[in-house]
Write a protein that holds these residues in place. Structure first.
Motif, PDB file in Angstrom:
ATOM      1  N   LEU A 154      -6.987  10.741  -0.450  1.00 20.52           N
ATOM      2  CA  LEU A 154      -5.672  10.172  -0.757  1.00 20.52           C
ATOM      3  C   LEU A 154      -5.056  10.957  -1.924  1.00 20.52           C
ATOM      4  N   PHE A 173     -13.920   0.834   0.883  1.00 20.19           N
ATOM      5  CA  PHE A 173     -14.535   1.561  -0.236  1.00 20.19           C
ATOM      6  C   PHE A 173     -13.670   2.736  -0.656  1.00 20.19           C
ATOM      7  N   GLU A 213      -8.404   1.035  -4.156  1.00 23.98           N
ATOM      8  CA  GLU A 213      -7.876   2.287  -4.722  1.00 23.98           C
ATOM      9  C   GLU A 213      -7.524   2.120  -6.202  1.00 23.98           C
ATOM     10  N   VAL A 261     -11.376   7.339   0.695  1.00 20.61           N
ATOM     11  CA  VAL A 261     -11.043   5.914   0.764  1.00 20.61           C
ATOM     12  C   VAL A 261     -11.037   5.495   2.227  1.00 20.61           C
ATOM     13  N   GLY A 262     -11.668   4.359   2.504  1.00 19.74           N
ATOM     14  CA  GLY A 262     -11.744   3.926   3.899  1.00 19.74           C
ATOM     15  C   GLY A 262     -12.595   2.690   4.061  1.00 19.74           C
ATOM     16  N   GLN A 302       0.812  -1.222   0.000  1.00 22.80           N
ATOM     17  CA  GLN A 302       0.000   0.000   0.000  1.00 22.80           C
ATOM     18  C   GLN A 302       0.847   1.274   0.000  1.00 22.80           C
ATOM     19  N   MET A 356      -5.869   0.710   5.753  1.00 23.04           N
ATOM     20  CA  MET A 356      -7.238   0.419   6.179  1.00 23.04           C
ATOM     21  C   MET A 356      -7.322   0.009   7.646  1.00 23.04           C
ATOM     22  N   LYS A 409      -0.008   8.716  -3.900  1.00 23.90           N
ATOM     23  CA  LYS A 409      -0.010   7.598  -2.954  1.00 23.90           C
ATOM     24  C   LYS A 409      -0.824   6.428  -3.474  1.00 23.90           C
ATOM     25  N   LYS A 410      -0.254   5.226  -3.366  1.00 24.04           N
ATOM     26  CA  LYS A 410      -0.929   4.040  -3.900  1.00 24.04           C
ATOM     27  C   LYS A 410      -2.140   3.623  -3.062  1.00 24.04           C
ATOM     28  N   GLY A 411      -2.004   3.716  -1.737  1.00 26.35           N
ATOM     29  CA  GLY A 411      -3.112   3.225  -0.921  1.00 26.35           C
ATOM     30  C   GLY A 411      -3.101   3.806   0.475  1.00 26.35           C
ATOM     31  N   THR A 412      -4.225   3.654   1.181  1.00 28.47           N
ATOM     32  CA  THR A 412      -4.287   4.075   2.581  1.00 28.47           C
ATOM     33  C   THR A 412      -4.074   2.839   3.460  1.00 28.47           C
TER      34      THR A 412
END
Lengths: 264, 264, 264, 264
Positions: free
Chosen positions: C57, D259, D224, C27-28, C14, C66, C61-64
């Motif tokens: 985001l 999500f 994402e 995103v979440g 991520q 979670m 950045k690729k990802g958060t």
């Protein structure tokens, strides 16, 4: 999309033997949406069905063939259905799955055209409906037809004790009837509408609204009255075997519902 | 809010005699939300209950007293409940309503604290749960305890036929058990979790995610396997009488569910 | 459960760089159920929250992460919340996720004790409620408090045109208000109840039922009247910034709803 | 049903003047079910629509004429609809209601025939869809077309860190697009399917199941990634104005969803 071929050599895990000695009463698919053409007497009506399909699985079998349920749906995609036709299709499903016992349940919306009581203006009232066809382990097949009818109920107690007015509300009457002979949905709906303080229409002119208001005030019904009035009508109809009637009043003086059930 | 007085002279329409000669199996209230304090062993947990409360009504009685159901809820507002305490309260409800037969159903969310498999980090997993207490016309009272457990299932067929990977998905295991003796929810939940490809946690670190992924791949389960594994565990437990187990797989290769049911 | 160790060498996919140059607004996680203790003035009330938690985001950045959302929930498990406390916790969530912008939404049931209008008997009425706290890209934080109030509406047209009676029904009034200062739920609920034909109670004696019936008949309200009456009250309250009021009448003469919305 | 006559003398309460000086942004009907014939290119498909219809009401007007919304539905009952035809009908609704601003929303199920990737076997996949047409106070009309597409997502992190397998699950991709030009639903659906780890089919043979399993393993996607892949495709299409994409993963290692949302 690249074909991978060699389909015949793919192992068939579901067909293996199971050693836990436990029969499964129901195994299948649910929440399957599929187009549905209803045959309502001479008329066809397009709708969307939500299907639940299952069979019984003997103790020695590891699994059923899930894809055959959907293949069965696809095979019948073009056929218009009433309860009798669905019963025929149910027997084909059991054959296709190689099962003794099994069950079909399909829920859908159907529309009935009505004329407003004074103006005569036409509109279509929606009803949630359902067919269930099931064959038990002894080979006996039953067909059930259910419809939920929105009506108006007016409280006799509120009318009696109040100097003016009476609380009233929307109610839902759900009639699930075992069919011994065919029963048109329009007639099944009337059992509920005739039992209520008033029936409903989507489209009412002011003269109709006056009629509905006064009609309901003249015909107060407790939830107990409503369920009994429906049961009396079902008891008098030779086309109906077992049944379950539920009435739910979305009380306008509370945030909860009153309800009543009669089963035979 | 102005009092209107003369309460004692207000007619009591519900208590009149009914001449339709039709008993009503269930009459009462539903969709009643009310605070619920759960007694989970020594621990108390606050929740919200959605209640359905009804009694049987003999043929000669016109109506039940709906307000008594809510009064009964209010009277017990401060009491923490487990299945045994609810059974006691159920008998009080029948008395208050003057009924031989009746039924309580309450649905609620409960939380169970779990430790992740590798990191040991704690989190609370929610479960939908339900108690049903019913007394039939012969005076026999049954108590049912239901819990729905989210788990992971991985398809044995997909694993077997694929060069790598295997489709897997969230499944819901619903165990409704008749209680012959008390059964802690935490144990009832374990019947489902032990039967699945893997159990779930709300909070997983990467090392935990690796563990869950590999664990599920090592333990493939058809929906038929899962329901049978749960039934085996229930059959071996003397605290449980009748039961119904349903497993629903929210298939990740389809838009519909596979399901299976075993009842005893 | 076997530990697998070597956690530190597990790759962190991520955290990689994303090359698509697309920021993500939200995103979440959502549909997370977690215990919730409400702080209603001096009183604490146990409930169940359904949470939706997200952050913005940036494009690179690729990802958060979670799992941090759930960790944030766990860290606050023991804290009783009102809107102001949730706003504080929201800022901690942004910090924990390293985000500029983000949003919390939590839906829950709360109960308010009421006395019936004539008998004075007490009961608890449930309300669906919701808090939303959001910080936008410019760093501005807003707090919203929503409550849905069940009330009774009686149709002025039906009363005017009918010789007797008037159709009435349950309505839901949903008030979502931006809080400039704290606003007790009990006061927010009164905005809706004072605007309706009548308020509701779970527990009514016959004298109360007479009062509610007559009160509603004396105070007919169209859905347009009801929404305007609520808006007038909100406009006069300096604690409230922006708002949205929706009234939905579950019409007792139709199977559909009438509705009206005012936003500021 | 007895006519009561004198319709012309029934008072018209809704047409009176309102003195509260509050405009209402939306007033109308909702939860109206009505038959819907979809025009999908050259093909017609029967479905059921759930409609919400409203107009803006100026401050000086007491009420709208609710029955005209249903009359408008009845008047169009025989017409097959696509987004362009609904926009025409929307303008007729505003005229019929004498309104400057207003809104139509209709939700329905539609089916798309697909061929399985290896066997080529055909089946119909259902999609929840929606049109919204709205005219604002300045007279500008927008048309939105939404579809929700079920797909499969496989977690890149789980694949990377695990010795074998990878968790995967069903995801829902909801694309709401403002239409600048017509956009066939089948193409809108492809934006989602091409962005996922794999698309879904209702009917798969074992060779297809192998293909889907391996395909997903070869195409891991975070939530994402999925939302960004869809947004890239929408950005490249001149037929689309504003849009909102939401992806929800029904995580198979948790009981909650992940999500992500991108809006333009």
């Amino acid at each position: 999309m690249s074909p991978t071929a060699h389909t015949t050599h793919i192992p068939d895990t579901q067909s293996e033997r199971d050693e836990r000695h436990l029969a499964i009463q129901q195994v299948g698919v649910k929440r399957v949406r599929f187009p549905l053409t209803l045959k309502l007497g001479a008329q066809l009506q397009g709708s969307v069905g939500e299907w639940s399909l299952d069979v019984a699985l003997p103790a020695e079998k590891k699994g059923t063939h899930m894809s055959r349920f959907v293949a069965w749906l696809e095979a019948g995609a073009e056929q218009a259905l009433d309860a009798a036709a669905l019963r025929e299709r149910h027997l084909q499903m059991l054959q296709l799955l190689g099962a003794q016992a099994g069950r079909i349940e399909v829920a859908f919306t159907l529309f009935i055209k009505k004329r407003a009581p004074v103006s005569g203006i036409e509109s279509r009232l929606d009803h949630q409906a359902r067919w269930v066809v099931e064959t038990d382990a002894s080979g006996h097949t039953s067909t059930w037809q259910e419809v939920t009818v929105p009506v108006k109920s007016l409280c006799p107690c509120s009318k009696e004790i109040s100097d003016y007015g009476a609380h009233n509300q929307r109610s839902l009457v759900t009639i699930r009837a075992e069919l011994l002979q065919p029963l048109p949905f329009a007639e099944q709906v009337r059992f509920a509408e005739e039992s209520a303080s008033s029936e409903l229409w989507p489209l009412l002119k002011r003269a109709d609204e006056k009629w509905v208001t006064e009609r309901a005030y003249e015909n107060p019904r407790f939830v107990e009255d409503l369920v009994r009035e429906v049961a009396l009508r079902l008891n008098a109809d030779a086309r109906i075997g077992r049944y379950r009637v539920e009435v739910e009043n979305f009380e306008s003086i509370h945030a909860h519902s009153a309800f009543a059930v009669i089963e035979r």
